[in-house]
Design an enzyme around this catalytic site. Structure first.
Site, short mmCIF file in Angstrom:
data_model
loop_
_atom_site.label_atom_id
_atom_site.label_comp_id
_atom_site.label_asym_id
_atom_site.label_seq_id
_atom_site.Cartn_x
_atom_site.Cartn_y
_atom_site.Cartn_z
N LYS A 1 0.85 -1.19 0.00
CA LYS A 1 0.00 0.00 0.00
C LYS A 1 0.88 1.23 0.00
O LYS A 1 1.87 1.29 0.73
CB LYS A 1 -0.85 -0.04 1.29
N LYS B 1 5.11 2.26 8.31
CA LYS B 1 3.90 2.94 8.80
C LYS B 1 2.71 1.97 8.90
O LYS B 1 1.99 1.98 9.88
CB LYS B 1 3.56 4.11 7.86
N LYS C 1 5.15 2.41 -3.08
CA LYS C 1 5.02 3.81 -3.47
C LYS C 1 5.13 3.87 -4.99
O LYS C 1 5.75 2.99 -5.60
CB LYS C 1 6.15 4.65 -2.85
N THR D 1 -6.11 12.23 8.09
CA THR D 1 -4.74 12.39 8.59
C THR D 1 -4.73 13.32 9.80
O THR D 1 -4.13 13.00 10.84
CB THR D 1 -3.82 12.94 7.47
N ASN E 1 -4.38 20.91 3.40
CA ASN E 1 -5.38 19.92 3.79
C ASN E 1 -5.18 19.48 5.24
O ASN E 1 -6.09 19.56 6.07
CB ASN E 1 -5.27 18.73 2.80
N SER F 1 -7.67 4.76 4.51
CA SER F 1 -7.53 4.09 3.21
C SER F 1 -7.78 2.59 3.37
O SER F 1 -8.42 1.96 2.52
CB SER F 1 -6.12 4.28 2.66
#
Ligand code: NAD
Length: 430
Positions: A71, A95, A107, A191, A221, A358
């Site tokens: 992911k 993470k 990534k 987040t 954001n 997610s």
């Protein structure tokens, strides 16, 4: 290797070495983690609006899948290169394990300045990327998401393109999609929500003040949302900044007004302390450096990597740093801050709310059952608070920084998954 990638890689491997002393991880598992599992380099030919054909370079790196499908986001940026993408994929592996998500790390990226493209060119590039990597990704294999300069719209195009290729509706191939295309409620604020849960979980241990003060670097954001959450929870948010500069109000900025003005004017500078909320005196504007060295209870870097380095670490006066950006504190700065007793709540925990929601999006897509905003929020809080408190205890038990504890915990989890397939002791014992 060039650009950001160098420092990220150096930082990641230095921090890994430190954490290894506290992780329960076998030599075999470490051997697996030495290199990315697979790296795909692609070229993406795009028909430009003027009729010419231009070829872009794209990458997807799957670092480790011991714990599940990989992911990680897709970045559109002129500095994207394979080393940077690999480093960020490693970071995602850590993470996801810190939050105990059933994912490995990956990534992707395209070397491009998206601001130079028309909307149609951007759509053709996004779809072209998926055409190029379609055999490398999938809901059970590798699940991309947004990152720097990519957003829900782009994720929607990408999901649509993948579904066209597979001749099936496959929303779980990518997360961060628009709601009508299978996105999750709460993903846009996840987040900051997760970062807020972490600071609130640790507040009693870290912040003595009843009405703590905070400064937030970056008002995008993540930064604008955390500033609002802190403001609503009774913190005095005395300063916020964007790339143009910072504003300060000793009595506390009225964040809803600042946010509204920023949204309307797109410039933070247009925002002034609101009416009776505080005393502006002569301190209404600050430089970004001045914001970082304010004497506040919590400093929140929510802009870019390497905001706090060896060069300015000694000027930091906040006793607590909540890392909402990725990599805002360099390892050298980390050591300097630790010597002075500053608590850094590391990015791999503090900003993991995004990847956690997610995961919820992927789970909803796979079951076809969609959750209310309240359910998403509760499940996020439960996970963030649980992991934050567990890491706090682990760090306290060993007398180590939270970042070292987070890396150690992640390595132990990755190691357990890798070792479940067998390890040296098993094969060499009689
Ligand atoms: P964004 O582009 O919406 O906002 C970034 C903000 O930082 C902007 O307001 C920009 O003006 C400001 N900024 C840039 N340079 C600055 C500087 N030198 N000083 C002060 N402000 C500066 O991005 P975002 O989505 O809010 O992400 C911010 C950080 O959080 C990034 O490091 C990103 O990797 C990280 N992050 C984001 C998410 C997410 O879900 N969006 C998830 C995990 C981590």
């Amino acid at each position: 290797m060039g650009g950001v990638g160098d420092s990220l890689l150096d930082d990641a491997s230095g921090r890994l070495d430190e954490a290894l002393r506290y992780a329960r991880v076998s030599e075999d598992a470490l051997e697996r983690l030495r290199y990315p599992k697979s790296t795909l380099k692609v070229s993406i030919p795009v028909r430009m609006d003027d009729g010419s054909l231009r070829t872009f370079r794209g990458y997807r790196v799957r670092y480790d899948d011991s714990r599940g499908p990989t992911k990680g986001g897709i970045r559109f940026h002129p500095n994207v290169n394979v080393d940077e993408v690999s480093t960020l994929a490693f970071w995602m592996t850590i993470k996801c394990a810190v939050l105990d998500l059933p994912f490995g790390g990956a990534k992707g990226g395209i070397t491009v300045d998206p601001k130079q493209l028309s909307k149609l060119e951007l759509e053709r590039l996004s779809r072209g990327y998926i055409d190029a990597v379609a055999d490398f990704i999938g809901p059970d294999v590798d699940v991309p998401a947004p990152d720097v300069y990519t957003n829900a719209l782009i994720m929607g195009w990408m999901m649509d393109e993948y579904s066209i290729i597979r001749r099936a509706h496959v929303p779980a191939v990518i997360t961060g999609k628009p709601l009508p295309m299978g996105g999750s409620r709460g993903r846009d604020t996840a987040t900051a929500d997760g970062g807020f849960d972490v600071i609130e979980a640790l507040r009693g241990k870290l912040i003595p003040a009843d009405r703590p003060t905070a400064a937030v670097q970056g008002f995008g954001n993540v930064g604008a949302t955390i500033a609002l959450l802190l403001h609503e929870a009774g913190y005095r948010v005395v300063a916020v900044s964007d790339s143009q500069g910072a504003i300060f109000c000793g009595g506390g900025l009225h964040i809803p007004t600042v946010k509204k003005i920023k949204e309307e004017s797109r410039h933070l500078e247009a925002a002034y302390c609101h009416g009776s909320v505080g005393d502006l005196a002569n301190h209404d504007r600050l430089s970004n450096e001045e914001l970082l060295s304010l004497d506040v209870d919590v400093l929140v870097p929510a802009a870019l990597e390497n905001a706090i380095t060896e060069a300015n670490a000694e000027t930091i006066r906040a006793p607590v740093i909540l890392e909402l950006a990725n990599g805002p504190v360099s390892s050298a700065a980390d050591r300097a801050l630790a010597r002075r007793g500053v608590t850094v709540i590391p990015d791999v925990l503090a900003n993991a709310g995004g990847v956690t929601v997610s995961y919820f999006e992927w789970a909803q897509n796979r079951t076809g059952l969609y959750w209310s905003a309240q359910k998403v929020r509760e499940r996020l809080r439960e996970r963030m608070v649980g992991e934050a408190l567990a890491l706090w205890d682990f760090a306290a038990e060993h007398g180590i920084p939270l970042r070292t504890a987070a890396y150690a915990q992640a390595l132990t989890r990755i190691g357990e998954a890798a070792d479940a397939k067998g390890r040296k002791e098993f094969y060499t014992s009689a």
